[in-house]
Design an enzyme around this catalytic site. Structure first.
Site, PDB file in Angstrom:
ATOM      1  N   LYS A   7      -9.745 -48.878 -11.704  1.00 53.09           N
ATOM      2  CA  LYS A   7     -10.980 -49.649 -11.856  1.00 53.09           C
ATOM      3  C   LYS A   7     -11.064 -50.726 -10.783  1.00 53.09           C
ATOM      4  O   LYS A   7     -12.130 -50.959 -10.206  1.00 53.09           O
ATOM      5  CB  LYS A   7     -11.013 -50.305 -13.241  1.00 53.09           C
ATOM      6  CG  LYS A   7     -11.478 -49.345 -14.331  1.00 53.09           C
ATOM      7  CD  LYS A   7     -11.568 -50.055 -15.662  1.00 53.09           C
ATOM      8  CE  LYS A   7     -12.133 -49.144 -16.733  1.00 53.09           C
ATOM      9  NZ  LYS A   7     -11.933 -49.727 -18.066  1.00 53.09           N
ATOM     10  N   ASP A  35      -0.214  -4.002   5.790  1.00 54.40           N
ATOM     11  CA  ASP A  35      -1.066  -3.558   6.905  1.00 54.40           C
ATOM     12  C   ASP A  35      -2.509  -3.883   6.549  1.00 54.40           C
ATOM     13  O   ASP A  35      -2.904  -3.742   5.404  1.00 54.40           O
ATOM     14  CB  ASP A  35      -0.929  -2.042   7.121  1.00 54.40           C
ATOM     15  CG  ASP A  35       0.457  -1.670   7.636  1.00 54.40           C
ATOM     16  OD1 ASP A  35       1.193  -2.586   8.033  1.00 54.40           O
ATOM     17  OD2 ASP A  35       0.786  -0.463   7.637  1.00 54.40           O
ATOM     18  N   GLU A  51       1.424  -8.585   9.642  1.00 49.92           N
ATOM     19  CA  GLU A  51       1.833  -7.459  10.485  1.00 49.92           C
ATOM     20  C   GLU A  51       1.335  -7.724  11.902  1.00 49.92           C
ATOM     21  O   GLU A  51       0.395  -8.509  12.099  1.00 49.92           O
ATOM     22  CB  GLU A  51       1.227  -6.155   9.953  1.00 49.92           C
ATOM     23  CG  GLU A  51      -0.289  -6.080  10.113  1.00 49.92           C
ATOM     24  CD  GLU A  51      -0.781  -4.750  10.661  1.00 49.92           C
ATOM     25  OE1 GLU A  51      -0.071  -4.164  11.497  1.00 49.92           O
ATOM     26  OE2 GLU A  51      -1.870  -4.312  10.265  1.00 49.92           O
ATOM     27  N   HIS A  82       6.576  -6.322  11.514  1.00 44.32           N
ATOM     28  CA  HIS A  82       5.953  -5.025  11.702  1.00 44.32           C
ATOM     29  C   HIS A  82       5.307  -4.929  13.086  1.00 44.32           C
ATOM     30  O   HIS A  82       4.105  -4.690  13.216  1.00 44.32           O
ATOM     31  CB  HIS A  82       4.900  -4.806  10.593  1.00 44.32           C
ATOM     32  CG  HIS A  82       4.547  -3.360  10.371  1.00 44.32           C
ATOM     33  ND1 HIS A  82       3.719  -2.672  11.212  1.00 44.32           N
ATOM     34  CD2 HIS A  82       4.892  -2.487   9.403  1.00 44.32           C
ATOM     35  CE1 HIS A  82       3.572  -1.439  10.759  1.00 44.32           C
ATOM     36  NE2 HIS A  82       4.279  -1.310   9.665  1.00 44.32           N
ATOM     37  N   HIS A 131       0.839  -1.210   0.000  1.00 39.53           N
ATOM     38  CA  HIS A 131       0.000   0.000   0.000  1.00 39.53           C
ATOM     39  C   HIS A 131       0.867   1.250   0.000  1.00 39.53           C
ATOM     40  O   HIS A 131       2.083   1.174   0.081  1.00 39.53           O
ATOM     41  CB  HIS A 131      -0.985  -0.008   1.167  1.00 39.53           C
ATOM     42  CG  HIS A 131      -0.363   0.036   2.530  1.00 39.53           C
ATOM     43  ND1 HIS A 131       0.350  -1.007   3.068  1.00 39.53           N
ATOM     44  CD2 HIS A 131      -0.344   1.021   3.476  1.00 39.53           C
ATOM     45  CE1 HIS A 131       0.766  -0.681   4.284  1.00 39.53           C
ATOM     46  NE2 HIS A 131       0.366   0.535   4.551  1.00 39.53           N
ATOM     47  N   HIS A 138       1.461   3.790   2.058  1.00 42.13           N
ATOM     48  CA  HIS A 138       2.162   4.399   3.189  1.00 42.13           C
ATOM     49  C   HIS A 138       3.667   4.314   2.984  1.00 42.13           C
ATOM     50  O   HIS A 138       4.177   3.304   2.511  1.00 42.13           O
ATOM     51  CB  HIS A 138       1.756   3.725   4.509  1.00 42.13           C
ATOM     52  CG  HIS A 138       0.437   4.227   5.019  1.00 42.13           C
ATOM     53  ND1 HIS A 138      -0.370   3.470   5.841  1.00 42.13           N
ATOM     54  CD2 HIS A 138      -0.205   5.404   4.821  1.00 42.13           C
ATOM     55  CE1 HIS A 138      -1.461   4.177   6.125  1.00 42.13           C
ATOM     56  NE2 HIS A 138      -1.380   5.342   5.512  1.00 42.13           N
ATOM     57  N   ASP A 164       6.170   3.958   4.895  1.00 43.14           N
ATOM     58  CA  ASP A 164       6.966   2.907   5.536  1.00 43.14           C
ATOM     59  C   ASP A 164       6.819   1.575   4.777  1.00 43.14           C
ATOM     60  O   ASP A 164       7.384   0.563   5.169  1.00 43.14           O
ATOM     61  CB  ASP A 164       6.624   2.752   7.032  1.00 43.14           C
ATOM     62  CG  ASP A 164       5.151   2.471   7.294  1.00 43.14           C
ATOM     63  OD1 ASP A 164       4.328   2.809   6.436  1.00 43.14           O
ATOM     64  OD2 ASP A 164       4.838   1.914   8.362  1.00 43.14           O
ATOM     65  N   HIS A 165       6.065   1.600   3.672  1.00 47.55           N
ATOM     66  CA  HIS A 165       5.940   0.406   2.827  1.00 47.55           C
ATOM     67  C   HIS A 165       6.428   0.642   1.392  1.00 47.55           C
ATOM     68  O   HIS A 165       6.683  -0.308   0.669  1.00 47.55           O
ATOM     69  CB  HIS A 165       4.494  -0.096   2.820  1.00 47.55           C
ATOM     70  CG  HIS A 165       4.070  -0.613   4.153  1.00 47.55           C
ATOM     71  ND1 HIS A 165       4.048  -1.955   4.461  1.00 47.55           N
ATOM     72  CD2 HIS A 165       3.714   0.042   5.289  1.00 47.55           C
ATOM     73  CE1 HIS A 165       3.668  -2.099   5.724  1.00 47.55           C
ATOM     74  NE2 HIS A 165       3.461  -0.909   6.249  1.00 47.55           N
ATOM     75  N   HIS A 185      -7.565  -1.144   5.695  1.00 49.67           N
ATOM     76  CA  HIS A 185      -6.459  -0.257   6.088  1.00 49.67           C
ATOM     77  C   HIS A 185      -6.512   1.122   5.423  1.00 49.67           C
ATOM     78  O   HIS A 185      -6.880   2.082   6.067  1.00 49.67           O
ATOM     79  CB  HIS A 185      -5.126  -0.947   5.833  1.00 49.67           C
ATOM     80  CG  HIS A 185      -3.955  -0.183   6.363  1.00 49.67           C
ATOM     81  ND1 HIS A 185      -3.825   0.145   7.683  1.00 49.67           N
ATOM     82  CD2 HIS A 185      -2.857   0.318   5.729  1.00 49.67           C
ATOM     83  CE1 HIS A 185      -2.708   0.830   7.852  1.00 49.67           C
ATOM     84  NE2 HIS A 185      -2.105   0.954   6.683  1.00 49.67           N
TER      85      HIS A 185
HETATM   86 ZN   LIG Z   1      -0.004   1.411   6.543  1.00 46.07          ZN
END
Ligand SMILES: [Zn+2]
Length: 569
Positions: free
Chosen positions: A435, A178, A203, A387, A68, A70, A72-73, A157
């Site tokens: 069979k 997250d 996380e 995390h 995502h 943010h 920190d990602h 999130h």
């Molecule tokens: Zn985040």
């Protein structure tokens, strides 16, 4: 390569700077490429020399996945692509691709223009980096190459946040980024199917917290804002995480509407206004209630919230100002939050802090309950916590082991976890064998809850395996079938012709083996399946009884032998 290897370069027993190296089925994947907002030196970016000490990094990585927007990602992504030189594929969702460059540019400005950082990526580098990104849709199966497959799932999130499933052959890993398991005012809850990955990397920001209801925190927040404006005060709301700003806008807007309040609410223009436009654009990512109201009125077209201008701050009377921004170490916001009574502004002017300060958490992460819920949803064979803080992780780790009986890991940065998996080996089964097996079970289809055994010979040809019956295996291998027979002799004292002794033995055996066909054959022999019993007269007029059987009838043969040995005892 049955082992899965995971090495966190960031977010290992730590919050911030998420960056995890995953090695699965011979492929190397980087999960997130975050930046540490708390550092100003080289520690803010992950240490990419870990991948390769020198030279191009591209040949060591099959792809990069961003969960995502943010920072920190994703904050180190332009550094990785434009300065370290990675030019392989990068995947993220459409909203993340749209919003990430806005946040990256905002952060770059803060670092370079305000803090005078040199050796930082440029605006052009952010643009060039984003051009390399491949945007993916939820639940779309993307083949990175012939073997490596990725798939995104809704994570809640913030807008566009996704969990990713990575699969190579029969091995798979789910990385959550997250997420939150409870819907909020504008986004839905995270969801994943029962995909049973070998490993779930989750996380664990709130590993030990079961948070009080969000309703309580919201009521608390609205009460405080209302009290302040009632006294004619000004409320300044700095929001660190984008996404939360939208959440607070919706919260205040609905409250103002319900309470019929007239006090103006302003929204600091710029960054977040741009982002709010993206929220409008990606309306399908938001939750159902918003999507429904969207038909009548876009939830993001606020009636009470107006764009902010700096000159308004001098206006007399009450007002509420929402401003997105960072409160990391070194900023005025951080000093005020920590209770500073005097702060120095950029123009060296020293001002007295006369306002009261409250810190409230609205961040949308899964709490302990949510993490346990996700494990229940997707049923992983192993769990890894990242995390989060080490001590909290330790607590949750024990709980997960206890409750689910799976192994749980929490490696530190730079520490490699090796997870052994049980690979599936596909085996062809010959039709005749199938069979035969079906006939035994009245041609009923297999029941997944009840195991059924199938006997055959496992033959390896080139790179595949086939289970077949013995005769076919013999003919394919070009060998004659041999049989092993066991033979044992018992001596009996029974006068008369051997045929009479044989008759007596036949009656005895038939009496014990009621469901079997016990045949008396010519001369003085008896047969039961492959078991042969032959009576002969010895020189001293006793009887020798020879019992022999093939290894397939080992049980039956031993039973008859024992029966004859114990006869008359
Ligand atoms: Zn985040």
């Amino acid at each position: 390569m049955p082992d899965i290897k995971v090495t966190p370069l960031g977010a290992g027993q730590d919050v911030g700077r998420s960056c995890i190296l995953l090695s699965i089925g011979g492929k190397n994947i980087m999960l997130d490429c975050g930046m540490h907002m708390g550092y100003n030196d080289e520690r803010r970016f992950p240490d990419f020399t870990y991948i390769v000490p020198e030279g191009p990094v591209t040949s060591y990585l099959d792809c990069v996945i961003i969960s995502h927007f943010h920072l920190d990602h994703c904050g180190a992504l332009p550094f990785l692509t434009e300065m370290v030189g990675y030019n392989g594929p990068i995947y993220m969702t459409h909203p993340t691709k749209a919003i990430a460059p806005i946040l990256l540019e905002d952060m770059r400005k803060l670092m370079v223009e305000r803090k005078g950082e040199s050796n930082f990526f440029t605006s052009q580098m952010i643009k060039d980096c984003m051009k390399k990104v491949i945007a993916v849709t939820l639940h779309q199966t993307v083949m990175v190459d012939d073997e490596l497959e990725i798939k995104a799932y809704y994570a809640g999130h913030v807008l566009g946040a996704a969990m990713f499933r990575v699969r190579v052959g029969s091995q798979s890993v789910v990385y959550t980024g997250d997420y939150n398991m409870t819907p909020d005012r504008h986004l839905g809850a995270a969801w994943i199917d029962k995909c049973r990955p070998d490993l779930l990397i989750s996380e664990s920001t709130y590993a030990t917290t079961i948070r009080d209801s969000k309703r309580c925190r919201e009521r608390d927040f609205l009460k405080k804002v209302h009290e302040c404006v009632d006294r004619g005060g000004k409320v300044l709301i700095p929001v660190f995480a984008l996404g939360r700003a939208q959440e607070l806008c919706i919260l205040l807007e609905t409250y103002w509407e319900r309470m019929n309040l007239k006090v103006p609410i302003y929204f600091a223009v710029g960054l977040t206004e741009k982002a709010t436009n993206y929220y409008k654009m990606f309306i399908t990512w938001t939750n159902q209630k918003i999507r429904k109201t969207f038909v009548q009125r876009n939830m993001f077209d606020f009636k009470h919230i107006k764009p902010f201008d700096k000159s308004y701050i001098e206006n007399p009377g009450a007002m509420v100002v929402i401003m997105p921004g960072f409160c990391v170490v070194g900023t005025v916001g951080h000093k005020i939050l920590n209770g500073a009574k005097k702060v120095e502004l950029e123009n060296r002017q020293i001002v007295e802090v006369k306002m009261s300060v409250e810190y409230m958490s609205f961040s949308a992460h899964a709490d302990a309950k949510g993490i346990m819920q996700l494990i229940q949803y997707c049923e992983p064979r192993n769990v890894m916590l990242v995390h989060g803080e080490a001590a909290k992780m330790q607590f949750l780790k024990e709980k997960i082991k206890q409750e689910f009986g799976v192994e749980c890991y929490n490696p530190a940065n730079g520490e490699t976890c090796v997870i052994t998996t049980m690979p599936d080996i596909p085996v062809d089964v010959s039709l005749s064998l199938l069979k035969e097996e079906a006939a035994i079970h009245d041609r009923l289809p297999p029941d997944p809850k009840r195991q059924r055994l199938i006997h055959g010979v496992l033959v390896m040809k080139e790179n595949s395996m086939c289970l077949m019956d013995v005769d076919r295996a013999c003919s394919e291998a070009g060998v004659n079938r041999h049989q092993i027979r066991f033979t044992s002799t018992i001596t009996l004292d029974d006068p008369g012709p051997p045929s009479r002794t044989a008759e007596k033995l036949q009656q005895l055996i038939a009496g014990r083996l009621k469901d079997w066909s016990v045949q008396l054959t010519e001369g003085s022999s008896i047969s039961v399946e492959s078991v042969l019993i032959k009576v002969e007269t010895t020189e001293d007029d006793q009887k020798n009884v020879l019992v022999s059987w093939t290894n397939q009838d080992e049980e039956l043969g031993s039973y008859i032998l024992e029966l004859l040995q114990n006869m008359g005892r």
